[in-house]
Enzyme design. Sequence first.
Site, PDB file in Angstrom:
ATOM      1  N   ASP A   1      23.098  56.841  12.507  1.00  0.00           N
ATOM      2  CA  ASP A   1      24.225  56.802  11.583  1.00  0.00           C
ATOM      3  C   ASP A   1      25.250  57.799  12.120  1.00  0.00           C
ATOM      4  OD1 ASP A   1      25.963  56.315   9.524  1.00  0.00           O
ATOM      5  OD2 ASP A   1      24.454  56.421   7.944  1.00  0.00           O
TER       6      ASP A   1
HETATM    7  C1  BGC Z   1      27.671  55.330   6.912  1.00  0.00           C
HETATM    8  C2  BGC Z   1      27.365  54.043   7.639  1.00  0.00           C
HETATM    9  C3  BGC Z   1      28.627  53.541   8.300  1.00  0.00           C
HETATM   10  C4  BGC Z   1      29.134  54.614   9.251  1.00  0.00           C
HETATM   11  C5  BGC Z   1      30.384  54.213  10.001  1.00  0.00           C
HETATM   12  C6  BGC Z   1      28.351  56.351   7.796  1.00  0.00           C
HETATM   13  O1  BGC Z   1      28.831  57.407   7.039  1.00  0.00           O
HETATM   14  O2  BGC Z   1      26.480  55.867   6.377  1.00  0.00           O
HETATM   15  O3  BGC Z   1      26.877  53.084   6.734  1.00  0.00           O
HETATM   16  O4  BGC Z   1      28.364  52.347   8.973  1.00  0.00           O
HETATM   17  O5  BGC Z   1      29.439  55.767   8.488  1.00  0.00           O
HETATM   18  O6  BGC Z   1      31.453  54.080   9.145  1.00  0.00           O
END
Ligand code: BGC
Length: 780
Positions: free
Chosen positions: A326
């Site tokens: 993530d």
């Molecule tokens: C989120 C993800 C997301 C990523 C990119 C993170 O903060 O948990 O779900 O895809 O950011 O935006």
Amino acid sequence: MINRIKITILGRRCKLPFLHQYTRVDIGGYGNNTYFWSSSISNSFGLMKTSQSSSAGALRIIPAFLILVSVSLLFMECKSAVRSGSYVNITDPADERKIDSIVSLLTLEEKVNMLCGNGLFTSPGIERLDIRDLNYTDGPFGIREELERKSWTPLGLTTDSATFFPTGSALAACWNPELAYNYGKAMGEEAKTRGKDILLGPAINITRTPLNGRTYEYLSEDPLLNSELAVAYVKGVQASGVASCVKHFAANNQEAFRGLVDVQMDERTLREIYLPAFKAAVTEGGAYAVMAAYNKFRGSYCAENDFLLNTLLKGEWGFNGMVVSDWGGTHSTVNSALYGLEVEMGSAQYFNDRLLEAVKQGQVPEAVINDKVKRILRVNFFCHTAPPPPMISQVSTPGHMKTVYDIACQTIVLLKNTKKILPLDDQKVKSIAVIGDNAVQKHAKGGFGAGVKTRYEISPLEGLKNRIGGSVKINFVQGYKPVYTGTDGTGKIPDYAPDKALISEATRAASRSDVAILFVGNNREVETENSDRKSLTLPFGQDELIKAVCAANHNTIVVVVAGAPVDLRVADSCSSAVLWSWFNGSEGGNALADVILGKVNPSGKLPFTIPARLSDSPAHALGTYPGKDLVVYKEGILVGYRWFDTKQITPIYGFGHGLSYTDYAYADCTTDKPSYGKKEIIHVSLKIRNNGSMDGSETVQLYVSELNSRVLKPEKELKAFKKVQVPAGGEVNVKLEVPVANLAWFDDKRMGWVVNPGNYKLSVGSSSKDIRDTVQIIIK
Ligand code: BGC
């Protein structure tokens, strides 16, 4: 620049990608010579050797040509698989050899370079081989606007709008895998148009606590519903030639302390509740990518979790795609490399020179790096051998608008209609007071996290005006104002104080109209990534507003606009009808108006339990939320309705609840046999009769209970469901199948699935609380 020409290979006309004149791709060769393909057709069919001086060069053209042909055939196979919508899982040893041969041409530096994002939403390919970077996009409910390459600042383009799809819990309320497929496919097409390779969705964490700030993104509290929708969604996305990245693996069930908290649960709970959708998305859906969650699991961060990533995902489930962190969720170099992460995203701190050094020092074997590169190349080939972005934009096409409208219609849940006030008869109703900020709020964006710069979003007020604005007097008043008292660093803290002036204005409007439609609920500031709600209470003093409006007009319909459970005790007790609409996408307002007016018969069913009070729901009853450094899932397998039913706690509205404007009668529920062996399939059949005067769709739910189990079993568990259309006055036969293997529980002493022999009750019904018939069977 990529050119294409047509040649004949093995009698088949095909197009080959030709590479830029000044780039080259090394595709094979031996000794010190490698061969490359040039797009200059004039130079002997483009095949050149790096050392032109060798007289043996001409001979070496032949093996190089054969390799080129094989690579081309691989491209074609991938293309045709993409067209047919099937999973391109490169497990064929011959294909693997081709990937191996590319890996063997790379330097260690080139390989390590591929393992870390080179932009916020890109990770590197290999330029000299014309293997393109991978472009990522959020997901899960629409293609995000374009941002600066290395920051979260929007580019402010006029060309990056997209369709806003109903968010996860809304989609789940359709209980319709076919629509989940259409959803994924349409979103995949938009991603493709925008030049994206990997869509960061679906988000499939289980709804453990109703407070989770991302409940609106997630699907359900039930592993079966979650799995079936996830598989369909993934297949849909990938049928568009875009890789689906399921997230957040695993046990990311709260936003509070998500970057810190260590989640502990027993193995049975993990296998039965929290993993099934991930497993299904990978093994049945064929998802090409998985995103590791922010939290820790059993002591290690998910992006460096040997058990989750190596033992389960890549080992037991045979996943051969790539794992990305993530964003900013990587915490180490050596451990992340050894324990299963392929790409560090959202940061560039660990899989950079530090990783190169770790390999050189022997802390990370080069074979581990090679495996990562191969996984990335599989995804890269899938995305880049799929058809190129369409010439005509596939964003917000009439077809996609129809898809989101169809989905939005099926998401809407009729929770209560005691006085049969719905559907409204616009021939009789002359005036409607539309009350509440959510009648005009847009939900494509807001709060922290992914949003969509939507081409348009029809609000409920606009939807009503579109449909009956010309014939019925619609009087909108705000009712409540979203006011925030500050921020806790992660999200805004909503004010709970009622606004007396707005309430008086609302009661005046309600008392002067035939009907009041009161829009309450949350918005995307209240339900947001990175923080959980603090309570289930409706914010901004909405309960006071509901009481006042219901007292002023006895024909008050409450419409809840939210993506997660809220406290509905007041709304339920004083209104005539309650509808649940969601963060329901670009066409949400039109769909809602059509349900209110009876053009569409509601068929949505709750994908989660709505508790009467927070303390009734398991994690809160047991005081096992939110933890901080540690959270122990003490409720075990008793999540959602499994807890409420087993503990005999009555929710306000149970899992699977959703009424219709017609009445369905269930009859003749039978199984094909009275007893079954462990490898057999239970075939259940029943009849559904539509006793009303309106066509409709009913979701038949089949729950299974083991009678006298020697181990703890939930009172009942969903094991099959089917949504069927039933014409007014008509009857349909419904057939459901349950493999006996799916009645197994996970025995963590034996570390395996066990089907207990004995008596089982099969219950069919319209919801977990509305069982219409039961049949008993024996498992031998
Ligand atoms: C989120 C993800 C997301 C990523 C990119 C993170 O903060 O948990 O779900 O895809 O950011 O935006």
